[in-house]
Write a protein that holds these residues in place. Sequence first.
Motif, PDB file in Angstrom:
ATOM      1  N   ARG A 167      -2.674  -7.696  -2.409  1.00 23.18           N
ATOM      2  CA  ARG A 167      -3.079  -5.928  -2.582  1.00 23.18           C
ATOM      3  C   ARG A 167      -4.659  -5.525  -3.326  1.00 23.18           C
ATOM      4  NH1 ARG A 167      -4.313  -1.366  -5.277  1.00 23.18           N
ATOM      5  NH2 ARG A 167      -2.330  -2.330  -6.335  1.00 23.18           N
ATOM      6  N   VAL A 168      -5.755  -5.271  -2.114  1.00 24.63           N
ATOM      7  CA  VAL A 168      -7.348  -5.333  -2.734  1.00 24.63           C
ATOM      8  C   VAL A 168      -7.408  -4.029  -2.923  1.00 24.63           C
ATOM      9  CG1 VAL A 168      -7.494  -7.473  -2.217  1.00 24.63           C
ATOM     10  CG2 VAL A 168      -8.081  -5.944  -0.287  1.00 24.63           C
ATOM     11  N   TYR A 192       0.910  -1.399  -0.128  1.00 26.07           N
ATOM     12  CA  TYR A 192      -0.121  -0.342  -0.445  1.00 26.07           C
ATOM     13  C   TYR A 192       0.959   1.443   0.292  1.00 26.07           C
ATOM     14  CZ  TYR A 192      -4.094  -2.906   0.669  1.00 26.07           C
ATOM     15  OH  TYR A 192      -4.728  -4.111   0.672  1.00 26.07           O
ATOM     16  N   TRP A 193       1.930   1.174   0.590  1.00 23.75           N
ATOM     17  CA  TRP A 193       2.539   1.912   0.452  1.00 23.75           C
ATOM     18  C   TRP A 193       3.178   2.757  -1.045  1.00 23.75           C
ATOM     19  CZ3 TRP A 193       3.759   6.281   4.291  1.00 23.75           C
ATOM     20  CH2 TRP A 193       3.694   6.014   5.186  1.00 23.75           C
ATOM     21  N   GLN A 194       3.621   1.238  -1.507  1.00 26.54           N
ATOM     22  CA  GLN A 194       4.678   1.819  -2.705  1.00 26.54           C
ATOM     23  C   GLN A 194       3.387   2.227  -4.160  1.00 26.54           C
ATOM     24  OE1 GLN A 194       6.593  -2.029  -4.354  1.00 26.54           O
ATOM     25  NE2 GLN A 194       7.198  -0.620  -6.308  1.00 26.54           N
ATOM     26  N   ARG A 195       2.354   1.295  -3.537  1.00 20.79           N
ATOM     27  CA  ARG A 195       0.965   1.732  -4.825  1.00 20.79           C
ATOM     28  C   ARG A 195       0.587   3.497  -4.334  1.00 20.79           C
ATOM     29  NH1 ARG A 195      -1.763   4.215  -7.068  1.00 20.79           N
ATOM     30  NH2 ARG A 195      -3.820   3.683  -8.256  1.00 20.79           N
ATOM     31  N   TYR A 196       0.558   4.102  -3.187  1.00 25.02           N
ATOM     32  CA  TYR A 196      -0.338   5.135  -2.985  1.00 25.02           C
ATOM     33  C   TYR A 196       0.827   6.165  -2.550  1.00 25.02           C
ATOM     34  CZ  TYR A 196      -5.431   2.771  -2.642  1.00 25.02           C
ATOM     35  OH  TYR A 196      -5.339   1.500  -3.673  1.00 25.02           O
ATOM     36  N   ILE A 213      14.171  -7.760   9.157  1.00 19.32           N
ATOM     37  CA  ILE A 213      13.479  -7.773   7.880  1.00 19.32           C
ATOM     38  C   ILE A 213      12.994  -8.184   7.337  1.00 19.32           C
ATOM     39  CG2 ILE A 213      11.877  -5.329   7.140  1.00 19.32           C
ATOM     40  CD1 ILE A 213      13.785  -3.333   8.334  1.00 19.32           C
ATOM     41  N   SER A 214      11.986  -8.820   7.261  1.00 19.65           N
ATOM     42  CA  SER A 214      11.723 -10.445   5.967  1.00 19.65           C
ATOM     43  C   SER A 214      10.947  -9.412   5.396  1.00 19.65           C
ATOM     44  CB  SER A 214      10.697 -11.448   6.901  1.00 19.65           C
ATOM     45  OG  SER A 214      12.199 -11.990   7.646  1.00 19.65           O
ATOM     46  N   ALA A 215      10.337  -9.950   4.245  1.00 20.72           N
ATOM     47  CA  ALA A 215       8.724  -9.560   3.028  1.00 20.72           C
ATOM     48  C   ALA A 215       8.494 -10.941   2.844  1.00 20.72           C
ATOM     49  CB  ALA A 215      10.185  -8.874   2.232  1.00 20.72           C
ATOM     50  N   SER A 216       7.397 -10.865   2.098  1.00 19.14           N
ATOM     51  CA  SER A 216       6.903 -11.517   1.365  1.00 19.14           C
ATOM     52  C   SER A 216       6.152 -10.822   0.258  1.00 19.14           C
ATOM     53  CB  SER A 216       5.192 -12.018   1.952  1.00 19.14           C
ATOM     54  OG  SER A 216       4.474 -10.705   2.368  1.00 19.14           O
ATOM     55  N   ASP A 217       5.932 -11.748  -0.995  1.00 23.04           N
ATOM     56  CA  ASP A 217       5.303 -11.078  -1.698  1.00 23.04           C
ATOM     57  C   ASP A 217       3.358 -11.207  -1.923  1.00 23.04           C
ATOM     58  OD1 ASP A 217       4.855 -13.532  -2.549  1.00 23.04           O
ATOM     59  OD2 ASP A 217       6.816 -13.853  -4.176  1.00 23.04           O
ATOM     60  N   SER A 218       2.890 -10.742  -3.570  1.00 19.44           N
ATOM     61  CA  SER A 218       1.526 -11.561  -3.589  1.00 19.44           C
ATOM     62  C   SER A 218       1.968 -12.340  -3.262  1.00 19.44           C
ATOM     63  CB  SER A 218       0.924 -10.795  -4.604  1.00 19.44           C
ATOM     64  OG  SER A 218       1.315 -11.452  -5.457  1.00 19.44           O
ATOM     65  N   LYS A 219       2.404 -13.788  -3.334  1.00 15.00           N
ATOM     66  CA  LYS A 219       2.405 -14.759  -2.638  1.00 15.00           C
ATOM     67  C   LYS A 219       2.200 -15.187  -2.112  1.00 15.00           C
ATOM     68  CE  LYS A 219       2.774 -16.159  -8.030  1.00 15.00           C
ATOM     69  NZ  LYS A 219       3.412 -16.733  -8.883  1.00 15.00           N
ATOM     70  N   GLY A 220       2.641 -14.453  -1.462  1.00 12.37           N
ATOM     71  CA  GLY A 220       2.746 -14.832   0.529  1.00 12.37           C
ATOM     72  C   GLY A 220       4.119 -15.361   0.759  1.00 12.37           C
ATOM     73  N   ASP A 221       5.439 -15.468  -0.410  1.00  9.78           N
ATOM     74  CA  ASP A 221       6.482 -16.422   0.017  1.00  9.78           C
ATOM     75  C   ASP A 221       7.395 -14.856   0.118  1.00  9.78           C
ATOM     76  OD1 ASP A 221       5.471 -18.518  -1.309  1.00  9.78           O
ATOM     77  OD2 ASP A 221       6.324 -17.732  -3.769  1.00  9.78           O
ATOM     78  N   SER A 222       8.226 -15.205   1.199  1.00  7.59           N
ATOM     79  CA  SER A 222       8.918 -14.999   1.857  1.00  7.59           C
ATOM     80  C   SER A 222      10.532 -14.962   1.778  1.00  7.59           C
ATOM     81  CB  SER A 222       8.739 -15.237   3.540  1.00  7.59           C
ATOM     82  OG  SER A 222       9.609 -16.356   3.305  1.00  7.59           O
ATOM     83  N   ARG A 223      11.262 -13.532   2.317  1.00  7.82           N
ATOM     84  CA  ARG A 223      12.380 -13.529   1.794  1.00  7.82           C
ATOM     85  C   ARG A 223      12.897 -12.113   2.375  1.00  7.82           C
ATOM     86  NH1 ARG A 223       9.084  -9.840  -2.011  1.00  7.82           N
ATOM     87  NH2 ARG A 223       9.805  -7.425  -1.535  1.00  7.82           N
ATOM     88  N   THR A 224      14.859 -12.202   2.370  1.00 12.49           N
ATOM     89  CA  THR A 224      15.406 -11.419   3.753  1.00 12.49           C
ATOM     90  C   THR A 224      15.463  -9.965   3.042  1.00 12.49           C
ATOM     91  OG1 THR A 224      16.398 -13.211   4.889  1.00 12.49           O
ATOM     92  CG2 THR A 224      16.611 -10.842   5.444  1.00 12.49           C
ATOM     93  N   ALA A 225      15.200  -8.689   3.692  1.00 13.82           N
ATOM     94  CA  ALA A 225      15.546  -7.603   2.528  1.00 13.82           C
ATOM     95  C   ALA A 225      16.322  -6.797   3.119  1.00 13.82           C
ATOM     96  CB  ALA A 225      13.676  -6.832   3.680  1.00 13.82           C
TER      97      ALA A 225
END
Length: 621
Positions: free
Chosen positions: A341-342, A78-82, A102-114
């Motif tokens: 995001r919806v 939401y921060w990136q979109r708006y 700091i971990s991150a996810s994508d739109s599919k819920g897969d995680s990565r380390t940021a």
Amino acid sequence: MTQNAVAEPENRSGSQGGEPGRLLAQRTFFAARSFPAPDAMYAAATLGAVVTERDRVTVEPHAYVTTNTYFGRFPASYWQRYTEVATCDVEAVVTGSGKLLISASDSKGDSRTAASTVVEGADHETVRLTAPIDRFVDGGALWLDIETGGERLVVEDVRWTVASAKAPRPVSVVICTHNRADYCIETLTELAEDPAVRDYVAAVHVTDQGTDTVESRERFAYVKELLGDKLRYVRQPNLGGAGGFTRGMYETLEAPGGEDAHVLLMDDDIKLESDTILRISALANSTTEPAVVGGQNLCELHPDQLFVDADIANLPKLRAGIDRTDSLSQRSMLEHNQDRRVDATHNAWWCCLIPAEVVRAIGYPLPIFFQWDDVEYGLRARGAGFFTVTLPGAGVWHQDLHWKGWDDWARYFHYRNGLITAALHHQLQPKDMFQFLLNEFMETLASMQYGLAATMIKAIEDFLDGPAGLADGGANVVQAIRMLRAEYPETHIVPAARAGVRADHMPIVRAGFEPSRPTLVMLKRLAMQYLDKPGGSAAVRAGDEHWWHVSLFRTAVVTDSSQTGVRVRRLDKKLMTRLGKQGLAVLWRLRQEGDQTVRRYHEAQPQLTSKENWERLFGGR
């Protein structure tokens, strides 16, 4: 990516990030404060021993704790979109040794380390990690994970900050209340006892429209002492949610400095997570264009369940708050995260921020008392080019709406105001609306809900009478509707033990499947009722009270959705016939007069939503 710890002075100032050009976007808490929500909605231990407190977590050796939780996640998508914010910083005060990620996810819920950092032998040192907000357009979030090896690590005072080129705009909280003084004083206390929120808000407007007043509560003096002159308490006659919220909007925007204000509307019967105020305000202060920013609705009786993630409306069917196919509504937030995001068409006013620019562009809300006032206003804002953002992780707990029965006096406002909203937004086609409401009306009659049928008739009649019926803001019609419905026995909830039906005449009968040819079955059931054919009695559980089931019986003892009692529905051929004739007549009027009525509401809208009209309703303030 690994980032070294940055040692900083122990004292970090203020609620705006602690340094010039930084904005506090949210805080990470590890446990609920006052409302008994599961602490796992804030943080969860996945390995070893962990002790969670409100703003501190103690991670024992060889343990792991994650804030990949409802309140722990930062809604990066939401921060990136708006906004144009490119990075966010996570600051924390640490003592001991371990690893922060700091971990991150994508739109599919897969995680990565940021981002990550290792601390060794720290003693109340401040560390900072920076994560990019650059790969989240369709979805995804950020959160903090903490891992220990052979030593303990204490992490506290965790803050997420973003760059901000401008000073935050003043936000005024507006609460409209009517005879829910205990709820309201709890919300005010939650807000006032949070120093960061108390310092951040410019004003707290309480519009009290009831007889059981908030100021009569013992804790009111305590709240008043904490908030000082920021508390603006006003009493006025009951103009519904529309009038109560509009009064707070008016007092904020018409006051000096109101031209730049943010108005945050909140229901009186919510349970507040105070950080929600900061989260909504931070995003609203950072959007590239002014936007309506709202919070999500969690269930008070089932605190881990999400009731609404993002609202959409279907005006031709007079439905708002509709679930999308990918909605997480009714899901446990202990088991699910919102990664995708919806979009929302509007945000209900249980917690919703409206910038001053929106009011200047589209005027004030319609004086329709309550129900659909928030939907109509959100759709009007959307039509003027303003986005509505419903922010994940910015939640409040609200009474479980699915535990409220459909058959109550509020249905009058649902139908009347829904028709007004559809008319104003070019979604009322008289022929189609006639057919839709005819089906609903026939279902109501077949279900032996005669009071609800009378309520529908009154609502459609008043809609057809035009905008002149809104001259008093809806204050007088409430009592008239209550009196109308009181004439119908099945509108009353009675104790289950006093249903007045013999036990051997009241077996529990479950509903069958929905008919494959519903119109044909509907006509057949109504004909059978007209011929006085149905017989027998049954007890019907909440959720089973479908028209095709209830219409099989002469008497149906239906459990109310609130689970507080039952409603006894009895077949009444004469009443069904009389209401049927009245309903068909008013629905035919809708089909014939619909286009003309729509034009009348469009012509009246500028006056209805004007400052002058609301000043008149407020009685000259």
